[in-house]
Scaffold this active site. Sequence first.
Site, PDB file in Angstrom:
ATOM      1  N   CYS A 146      42.253 -24.643  72.749  1.00  0.00           N
ATOM      2  CA  CYS A 146      41.359 -25.677  73.281  1.00  0.00           C
ATOM      3  C   CYS A 146      41.933 -27.033  72.893  1.00  0.00           C
ATOM      4  CB  CYS A 146      39.955 -25.503  72.693  1.00  0.00           C
ATOM      5  SG  CYS A 146      38.743 -26.663  73.365  1.00  0.00           S
ATOM      6  N   CYS A 153      35.153 -25.574  64.506  1.00  0.00           N
ATOM      7  CA  CYS A 153      35.545 -24.472  65.404  1.00  0.00           C
ATOM      8  C   CYS A 153      36.986 -24.033  65.167  1.00  0.00           C
ATOM      9  CB  CYS A 153      35.353 -24.909  66.849  1.00  0.00           C
ATOM     10  SG  CYS A 153      35.971 -23.696  68.041  1.00  0.00           S
TER      11      CYS A 153
HETATM   12  N1  SAH Z   1      34.149 -24.973  74.456  1.00  0.00           N
HETATM   13  C1  SAH Z   1      32.848 -24.624  74.854  1.00  0.00           C
HETATM   14  C2  SAH Z   1      32.566 -23.129  74.872  1.00  0.00           C
HETATM   15  C3  SAH Z   1      33.139 -22.283  73.761  1.00  0.00           C
HETATM   16  S1  SAH Z   1      32.452 -22.407  72.168  1.00  0.00           S
HETATM   17  C4  SAH Z   1      31.831 -25.315  73.982  1.00  0.00           C
HETATM   18  O1  SAH Z   1      32.217 -25.910  72.972  1.00  0.00           O
HETATM   19  O2  SAH Z   1      30.663 -25.314  74.344  1.00  0.00           O
HETATM   20  C5  SAH Z   1      30.908 -21.496  72.210  1.00  0.00           C
HETATM   21  C6  SAH Z   1      29.872 -22.014  71.202  1.00  0.00           C
HETATM   22  O3  SAH Z   1      30.241 -21.672  69.854  1.00  0.00           O
HETATM   23  C7  SAH Z   1      29.759 -23.535  71.214  1.00  0.00           C
HETATM   24  O4  SAH Z   1      28.426 -23.942  71.157  1.00  0.00           O
HETATM   25  C8  SAH Z   1      30.492 -23.914  69.955  1.00  0.00           C
HETATM   26  O5  SAH Z   1      30.128 -25.190  69.522  1.00  0.00           O
HETATM   27  C9  SAH Z   1      30.068 -22.814  69.018  1.00  0.00           C
HETATM   28  N2  SAH Z   1      30.918 -22.700  67.819  1.00  0.00           N
HETATM   29  C10 SAH Z   1      32.192 -23.077  67.675  1.00  0.00           C
HETATM   30  N3  SAH Z   1      32.626 -22.807  66.420  1.00  0.00           N
HETATM   31  C11 SAH Z   1      31.594 -22.204  65.762  1.00  0.00           C
HETATM   32  C12 SAH Z   1      31.444 -21.650  64.461  1.00  0.00           C
HETATM   33  N4  SAH Z   1      32.446 -21.637  63.598  1.00  0.00           N
HETATM   34  N5  SAH Z   1      30.251 -21.109  64.152  1.00  0.00           N
HETATM   35  C13 SAH Z   1      29.253 -21.072  65.060  1.00  0.00           C
HETATM   36  N6  SAH Z   1      29.338 -21.551  66.302  1.00  0.00           N
HETATM   37  C14 SAH Z   1      30.502 -22.133  66.670  1.00  0.00           C
HETATM   38 FE1  SF4 Z   2      36.894 -26.332  72.047  1.00  0.00          FE
HETATM   39 FE2  SF4 Z   2      35.781 -25.053  70.003  1.00  0.00          FE
HETATM   40 FE3  SF4 Z   2      35.018 -27.534  70.582  1.00  0.00          FE
HETATM   41 FE4  SF4 Z   2      34.332 -25.519  72.237  1.00  0.00          FE
HETATM   42  S1  SF4 Z   2      33.654 -25.788  70.098  1.00  0.00           S
HETATM   43  S2  SF4 Z   2      35.156 -27.530  72.801  1.00  0.00           S
HETATM   44  S3  SF4 Z   2      36.158 -24.208  72.021  1.00  0.00           S
HETATM   45  S4  SF4 Z   2      37.064 -26.898  69.886  1.00  0.00           S
END
Ligand code: SAH
Ligand code: SF4
Length: 399
Positions: A146, A153
């Site tokens: 990403c 994340c």
């Molecule tokens: N990029 C998109 C979709 C993928 S992430 C987005 O950010 O919406 C899917 C969900 O997981 C998002 O709400 C993201 O913020 C959440 N997420 C990412 N890292 C996480 C973590 N370590 N623990 C819990 N949720 C997380």
């Molecule tokens: Fe990208 Fe992770 Fe942010 Fe979703 S939560 S936009 S996958 S970096």
Amino acid sequence: MTTVLDSREHPTGFVEKTPEEQYAAPAKPSLIGFSRAELAAALGSVGVAPAQQRMRAQQIWNWLYVRGATDFAQMTSVSKELRAGLAERFTLARPEVVAEQISVDGTRKWLLRLPGEDDRRPHEVECVYIPETDRGTLCVSSQVGCTLNCSFCHTGTQRLVRNLTAGEIVGQVMVARDRLGDGTTEGSRLVTNIVMMGMGEPLYNFEAVRDALLIVSDDAGIAMSKRKITLSTSGVVPNIARAGAEIGVMLAISLHAVNDELRNELVPLNRKYPIAELLEACRNYPGLSNARRITFEYVMLKGVNDQLADAKALVKLLKGIPAKINLIPFNPWPGSRYECADWEQIEKFSDYVFNAGYSSPVRTPRGRDILAACGQLKSATEKLSIRERMALRAMALTD
Ligand code: SAH
Ligand code: SF4
């Protein structure tokens, strides 16, 4: 945890492909992910007359998506000549399954290998299936890695990024259906919901995600209702209205903070599209109503955004928007700098939001033992050499 190795599994041990085999780009394109118009053109390229192309495309579509054919030979209602012509130029290939992991809670994670681009090194993405009593949700990736670096994340820490094609996105659904034996018997559908919540930001790969979701929701194919498909975005404001108009699926917004200062830190894209603009785009989301609410995702980070004052501000912020609030306990990953909020605190937060009139399910973490939970996805391509991967797989085999 069970690890099942596919495609290179071998009774006497492990057989790795030669570098040539590994990096060879597929010689023939797969029909999976072709739009109907592309399919008709493909049929034209193997000699089907224009007047017949639509009807034939419909027939092949049915074989691909209703019956799940994996080989042209299965298409018994199609003439032998046409099958042979198609097989000469096309395949029905899905992304290659490198590994399948099954969590103690039944969650399954597939590591899929996709062809690389210029340097031809293959890429890897993950796709996760989460069974629950009343439904089965498939979490689909839209990109390798990403480009956005949300600080909580894991996917955001992966340097290597490329957009998936529509075929690779539909291919994930096909892999899940194949592996689960889904749709083979009447009324036994295992994948009932799809969430674009795997690796990547779907609205930064708009066209491919749109084309893929239109295939998945096509009535004459997989026929997944658009109300059972949710696209999650970190807030790419200009593409939110487009998503509503051109795709028409349910929307989820990764909000995670109630003021710009904190959101800038957690979701750096907020500097470009701050909260007020994001919520304005939500208010204008086509088709928004009490029956079609937007889900706001909120990851619970200890001491960062988990106070009652945050819950209050959240309720105030969302006033007037038909919304659901999804509280996600933070899933840690190696090297992450946050901790998950305490359970008591999550309950307090959730109660407040619930009493203010919002449905506020706390998403139970699933598949944590196989790093399949939200935000833990990160393919190993860039980190592990082939030798290291082989060693890991060998260990898994002897587990
Ligand atoms: N990029 C998109 C979709 C993928 S992430 C987005 O950010 O919406 C899917 C969900 O997981 C998002 O709400 C993201 O913020 C959440 N997420 C990412 N890292 C996480 C973590 N370590 N623990 C819990 N949720 C997380
Ligand atoms: Fe990208 Fe992770 Fe942010 Fe979703 S939560 S936009 S996958 S970096």
